[in-house]
Scaffold this active site. Structure first.
Site: not given
Ligand code: UD2
Length: 324
Positions: A95, A274
């Site tokens: 994107g 994460e």
């Protein structure tokens, strides 16, 4: 007149030649670069107080924590040069994040494993938009297509699955080490052989002085990324991790599976992959830990213990660049 000119020129050439021959070794020695007469490298004697006293440079499980001032780059490079290693880097530019790719690639050429064989794997939904960046000999750019996604969380988290597959299908016998990096970042200074290890994590610049109770780990026991109060070593970045292929494969496979199993139960960890990476690193200690020099954030003022910023995340407007 012409003869005089030629004589002066000759004299200058001789003087400069002599200076080059005699002064270069002295200069190189001061820099710790000099080969001795036997062709061996010279560098300052290791001291029993080697390293830094203002920061942690070894973990309780005896992994080095890499800060400027704890290693000799030339010594490390000479060790790995003999091993003829190849280092892969993965980066995703999906994107609007494609706009960060040019700076990432150009600065990687200047600072990331300079002088070593490097393969940069770019994963993008816009292969035609990948900037043409001149790569030095021995360095290669490989572009792979990946679909876009409606949710930025998925783009970020699906990296684990793609890294796992890349290692299984492509890198296996081709590459020694791999680093997985965020694209919205730039290199500013050396990132090299000092960062190599079996399993490598980077301490997050936002939390390295905090008590572990403040770390943004996933705190819901229902998630497979859960880290209980009183647990955890450092808070590590999702934006940079690496190691040897087998270790990174194990990490990517585990984080991917845990992320997907959570998703089946309707749970998404606080910081997606994460969070899973942090849980993984708690249970499987990294063999080398990189200081926040290796992933700073441009919006943060530099703290005095950070003598060098090697790689840092650029300032970005989340609302503008993310799909939602
Ligand atoms: C943090 C982590 C990031 C990831 C995320 C949680 C750091 C510096 N960053 O940053 O690695 O763990 O939290 O999900 O530790 N991407 C695209 N297109 C998109 C969205 C993301 O290509 O539309 C890729 C891109 O490579 C980007 C990465 O995914 O660098 C991480 O996304 P982010 O930078 O938006 O994540 P952020 O800033 O929340």
């Amino acid at each position: 007149m012409n003869l005089k000119f030629v004589a002066v020129l000759l004299f200058l050439v001789v003087v400069l030649g002599v200076m080059f021959i005699y002064l270069k070794p002295i200069y190189r020695f001061r820099e710790g670069l000099c080969d001795s007469s036997e062709g061996r490298l010279k560098y300052p004697q290791p001291s029993i107080t080697h390293g830094r006293t203002d920061v942690v440079s070894v973990t309780p499980w005896l992994a080095p924590v890499v800060w400027e001032g704890t290693f000799y780059p030339v010594l490390l490079d000479s060790i790995y040069q003999k091993r003829n290693i190849t280092v892969a880097a993965t980066v995703f530019a999906v994107g609007k994040y494609i706009r960060f790719l040019k700076d990432f690639l150009e600065t990687a050429e200047q600072h990331f494993f300079v002088g070593f064989r490097v393969k940069v794997y770019v994963f993008t939904d816009q292969p035609n938009e990948v900037p043409k960046v001149k790569m030095a000999a021995g360095r290669e750019l490989v572009v792979r297509s990946v679909p876009n996604s409606k949710r930025w969380q998925e783009i970020s988290a699906r990296r684990m699955e793609i890294i796992q597959t890349l290692i299984e299908e492509t890198l296996k016998n081709d590459v020694d080490y791999i680093f997985c990096l965020d694209v919205d970042s730039k290199f500013h200074s050396r990132w090299g052989t000092e960062s190599l290890g079996e399993l490598v994590a980077v301490i997050h610049p936002g939390y390295y002085k905090d008590d572990r109770s403040k770390f943004p780990y996933e705190r819901r026991p229902a998630s497979r990324a859960y880290v209980a109060p009183g647990e955890g070593d450092f808070y590590y970045c999702g934006g940079a991790f690496g190691g040897v292929l087998a270790e990174v494969h194990q990490l990517a496979q585990t984080c991917r599976k845990n992320f997907e199993d959570d998703a089946k139960e309707g749970i998404e960890a606080a910081w997606q992959e994460e969070s899973h990476l942090n849980r993984y690193m708690w249970l499987n200690k990294p063999s080398k830990v990189l200081s926040p020099e290796y992933l700073w954030q441009d919006f943060k003022a530099r703290n005095s213990e950070v003598r060098v910023i090697r790689f840092s995340g650029v300032i970005k407007n989340y609302n503008e660049i993310r799909p939602n």
